[in-house]
Design a protein around this motif. Sequence first.
Motif, PDB file in Angstrom:
ATOM      1  N   SER A 149       0.820  -1.208   0.000  1.00  0.00           N
ATOM      2  CA  SER A 149       0.000   0.000   0.000  1.00  0.00           C
ATOM      3  C   SER A 149       0.856   1.261   0.000  1.00  0.00           C
ATOM      4  N   CYS A 150       0.197   2.373  -0.241  1.00  0.00           N
ATOM      5  CA  CYS A 150       0.850   3.682  -0.204  1.00  0.00           C
ATOM      6  C   CYS A 150       0.109   4.544   0.809  1.00  0.00           C
ATOM      7  N   ALA A 151       0.769   4.858   1.908  1.00  0.00           N
ATOM      8  CA  ALA A 151       0.109   5.561   3.013  1.00  0.00           C
ATOM      9  C   ALA A 151      -0.296   6.976   2.635  1.00  0.00           C
ATOM     10  N   GLU A 152       0.416   7.580   1.692  1.00  0.00           N
ATOM     11  CA  GLU A 152       0.116   8.967   1.350  1.00  0.00           C
ATOM     12  C   GLU A 152       0.389   9.218  -0.129  1.00  0.00           C
ATOM     13  N   ASP A 153      -0.653   9.123  -0.927  1.00  0.00           N
ATOM     14  CA  ASP A 153      -0.595   9.531  -2.326  1.00  0.00           C
ATOM     15  C   ASP A 153      -0.712  11.059  -2.351  1.00  0.00           C
ATOM     16  N   LEU A 154      -0.441  11.676  -3.468  1.00  0.00           N
ATOM     17  CA  LEU A 154      -0.499  13.134  -3.526  1.00  0.00           C
ATOM     18  C   LEU A 154      -1.241  13.589  -4.779  1.00  0.00           C
ATOM     19  N   TRP A 155      -2.309  14.357  -4.558  1.00  0.00           N
ATOM     20  CA  TRP A 155      -3.044  14.972  -5.657  1.00  0.00           C
ATOM     21  C   TRP A 155      -2.714  16.460  -5.678  1.00  0.00           C
ATOM     22  N   CYS A 156      -2.459  16.986  -6.877  1.00  0.00           N
ATOM     23  CA  CYS A 156      -2.194  18.410  -7.044  1.00  0.00           C
ATOM     24  C   CYS A 156      -3.236  18.997  -7.990  1.00  0.00           C
ATOM     25  N   MET A 157      -3.598  20.259  -7.757  1.00  0.00           N
ATOM     26  CA  MET A 157      -4.659  20.894  -8.546  1.00  0.00           C
ATOM     27  C   MET A 157      -4.309  22.347  -8.820  1.00  0.00           C
ATOM     28  N   LYS A 158      -4.859  22.848  -9.925  1.00  0.00           N
ATOM     29  CA  LYS A 158      -4.742  24.285 -10.191  1.00  0.00           C
ATOM     30  C   LYS A 158      -6.012  24.773 -10.876  1.00  0.00           C
ATOM     31  N   ARG A 159      -6.324  26.014 -10.647  1.00  0.00           N
ATOM     32  CA  ARG A 159      -7.479  26.621 -11.292  1.00  0.00           C
ATOM     33  C   ARG A 159      -7.071  27.110 -12.672  1.00  0.00           C
ATOM     34  N   LEU A 160      -7.918  26.841 -13.660  1.00  0.00           N
ATOM     35  CA  LEU A 160      -7.695  27.329 -15.017  1.00  0.00           C
ATOM     36  C   LEU A 160      -8.525  28.588 -15.233  1.00  0.00           C
ATOM     37  N   GLY A 161      -8.031  29.518 -16.000  1.00  0.00           N
ATOM     38  CA  GLY A 161      -8.782  30.737 -16.256  1.00  0.00           C
ATOM     39  C   GLY A 161      -8.603  31.763 -15.161  1.00  0.00           C
ATOM     40  N   ASP A 162      -9.498  32.747 -15.147  1.00  0.00           N
ATOM     41  CA  ASP A 162      -9.324  33.892 -14.237  1.00  0.00           C
ATOM     42  C   ASP A 162     -10.020  33.732 -12.896  1.00  0.00           C
TER      43      ASP A 162
ATOM     44  N   ALA B  68     -13.364  33.944 -11.948  1.00  0.00           N
ATOM     45  CA  ALA B  68     -14.212  35.123 -11.741  1.00  0.00           C
ATOM     46  C   ALA B  68     -15.162  34.996 -10.557  1.00  0.00           C
ATOM     47  N   ASP B  69     -15.483  33.782 -10.156  1.00  0.00           N
ATOM     48  CA  ASP B  69     -16.484  33.658  -9.084  1.00  0.00           C
ATOM     49  C   ASP B  69     -15.899  33.845  -7.690  1.00  0.00           C
ATOM     50  N   GLY B  70     -14.569  33.973  -7.583  1.00  0.00           N
ATOM     51  CA  GLY B  70     -13.957  34.293  -6.300  1.00  0.00           C
ATOM     52  C   GLY B  70     -13.652  33.113  -5.399  1.00  0.00           C
ATOM     53  N   TRP B  71     -14.172  31.913  -5.697  1.00  0.00           N
ATOM     54  CA  TRP B  71     -13.899  30.746  -4.856  1.00  0.00           C
ATOM     55  C   TRP B  71     -12.970  29.813  -5.602  1.00  0.00           C
ATOM     56  N   ASP B  72     -11.940  29.350  -4.932  1.00  0.00           N
ATOM     57  CA  ASP B  72     -10.944  28.493  -5.584  1.00  0.00           C
ATOM     58  C   ASP B  72     -10.942  27.137  -4.898  1.00  0.00           C
ATOM     59  N   TRP B  73     -11.495  26.154  -5.564  1.00  0.00           N
ATOM     60  CA  TRP B  73     -11.538  24.792  -5.022  1.00  0.00           C
ATOM     61  C   TRP B  73     -10.141  24.271  -4.738  1.00  0.00           C
ATOM     62  N   ALA B  74      -9.175  24.661  -5.563  1.00  0.00           N
ATOM     63  CA  ALA B  74      -7.807  24.171  -5.404  1.00  0.00           C
ATOM     64  C   ALA B  74      -7.194  24.575  -4.069  1.00  0.00           C
ATOM     65  N   ARG B  75      -7.773  25.571  -3.405  1.00  0.00           N
ATOM     66  CA  ARG B  75      -7.227  26.037  -2.121  1.00  0.00           C
ATOM     67  C   ARG B  75      -8.164  25.739  -0.953  1.00  0.00           C
ATOM     68  N   SER B  76      -9.161  24.904  -1.191  1.00  0.00           N
ATOM     69  CA  SER B  76     -10.127  24.589  -0.142  1.00  0.00           C
ATOM     70  C   SER B  76      -9.582  23.532   0.817  1.00  0.00           C
ATOM     71  N   ALA B  77     -10.154  23.475   2.008  1.00  0.00           N
ATOM     72  CA  ALA B  77      -9.751  22.493   3.009  1.00  0.00           C
ATOM     73  C   ALA B  77     -10.292  21.115   2.638  1.00  0.00           C
ATOM     74  N   PRO B  78      -9.563  20.061   2.949  1.00  0.00           N
ATOM     75  CA  PRO B  78     -10.029  18.709   2.614  1.00  0.00           C
ATOM     76  C   PRO B  78     -11.235  18.293   3.436  1.00  0.00           C
ATOM     77  N   GLY B  79     -12.067  17.451   2.839  1.00  0.00           N
ATOM     78  CA  GLY B  79     -13.195  16.879   3.551  1.00  0.00           C
ATOM     79  C   GLY B  79     -12.859  15.492   4.076  1.00  0.00           C
ATOM     80  N   ARG B  80     -13.861  14.818   4.625  1.00  0.00           N
ATOM     81  CA  ARG B  80     -13.628  13.503   5.204  1.00  0.00           C
ATOM     82  C   ARG B  80     -13.624  12.391   4.165  1.00  0.00           C
ATOM     83  N   SER B  81     -14.200  12.647   2.998  1.00  0.00           N
ATOM     84  CA  SER B  81     -14.332  11.593   1.994  1.00  0.00           C
ATOM     85  C   SER B  81     -13.939  12.124   0.630  1.00  0.00           C
ATOM     86  N   ILE B  82     -13.647  11.186  -0.264  1.00  0.00           N
ATOM     87  CA  ILE B  82     -13.296  11.517  -1.631  1.00  0.00           C
ATOM     88  C   ILE B  82     -13.767  10.372  -2.521  1.00  0.00           C
TER      89      ILE B  82
END
Length: 410
Positions: free
Chosen positions: A374-387, A389-403
């Motif tokens: 197993s792998c105890a810690e995989d790593l996902w990386c994300m970036k926002r595309l475009g400008d 405009a809505d002001g909220w960036d999912w890429a910088r949000s806090a993690p939830g309990r599930s995925i």
Amino acid sequence: MVDDELRSAMRDEEVLQGVAAVVIRKYDPKTDRDGSEAVDRECELGPPGGMSLRADLRGDPVGRIRHSPLYLMLVAETSGPGGGRIVGLIRGTVKSVATGERRPTGAPAFANVGYILGLRVAVSHRRMGIALMLVQQLERWFELEGAGYAYMATDKSNEASLRLFTGRCGYSKFRTPSLLVHPVHSHRLKPPRRATVIPLPAHDAERLYRARFAHVEFFPFDIGVVLANDLSRGTLLAVIVNSNGGSYEWRGVEHFLASPPASWAVASAWDCGGVFRLEVRGASRLRRAFASATRALDRVAKWLRVPSVPDLFRPFAGWFVYGLAGEGPDAATAAEAAFASVVNMARGEAAAVAVEVAAMDPLRGRIPHWRRLSCAEDLWCMKRLGDGADGWDWARSAPGRSIFVDPREV
């Protein structure tokens, strides 16, 4: 297909300092299969000199992405004297997924995202900027297809990948799920005694997932298509009955949703062997001999329940558990029962079963797995595309309990 708009957005060729021109273009199955397979074979996963993991795409370089609603594979080809040679490739998909947020109405919020996978560059052409070119061109296609975000997954020890994505491409470290793997033995795993496991038809499974888990991060909008895919091997519902024994009586999905039991979990299985096979390379003869001996003993004496090591040193198939989720105080026990039942289903068809769970998922503690696989810690990386405009960036949000991990992107 790469349409006229994408062709105009993509430069026909990139000239790299000191080497021949490199053209980034769409993969052509008629001419590019052998060259692409050669690059895939060259890029094994693992440290140099040690054991490594090699993936065999079974003659279909696009196999890992063709089950997604929108997909594209690009190749990097050299030009110049002697003809062209494929020296790099990248694969990508675009789909609509839940962000983990809710709209004012309470409905889950969805976003179009692009997923990057299978980035490969031949050893002879590394550190020349080819990987960066491939990523940039794929991101352009993501934006043309309406994606607001791009993300990728890598091993946290893959320094070259992290330098590229977080250092040069503007991605942020986003989530750190765990990949848990359990081998498939000749003997059966024993689910918890209090659990009743019920197979669900695809339409009932879709109804259950949409009613209870459509808000989970990366839940695919087209979950029905995933569940109906030929590679999806079924969905299991595990219910924990009371300590007095007995079993749970299934009365249909609507009755279940209206009056759910106190604790339950659901999980679906995907046959990755239908797309690719894996092989562990670089193992010593002693390791191979020990693994073979455990398998032989397990076959002739199943009652001993020997923790046998499957033959991972030749191409093998694996299954992936997706949509693992549950509710109630004993949900983790129910998840253990569902996962163990999938492992039992895979006997004779796969060598290992894997599942990926969020870092804070309360179910992870009861999932049977082998730590060395197993792998105890995989790593996902994300970036926002475009400008943005809505002001909220999912890429910088806090993690939830599930995925929710889409099996089409494993």
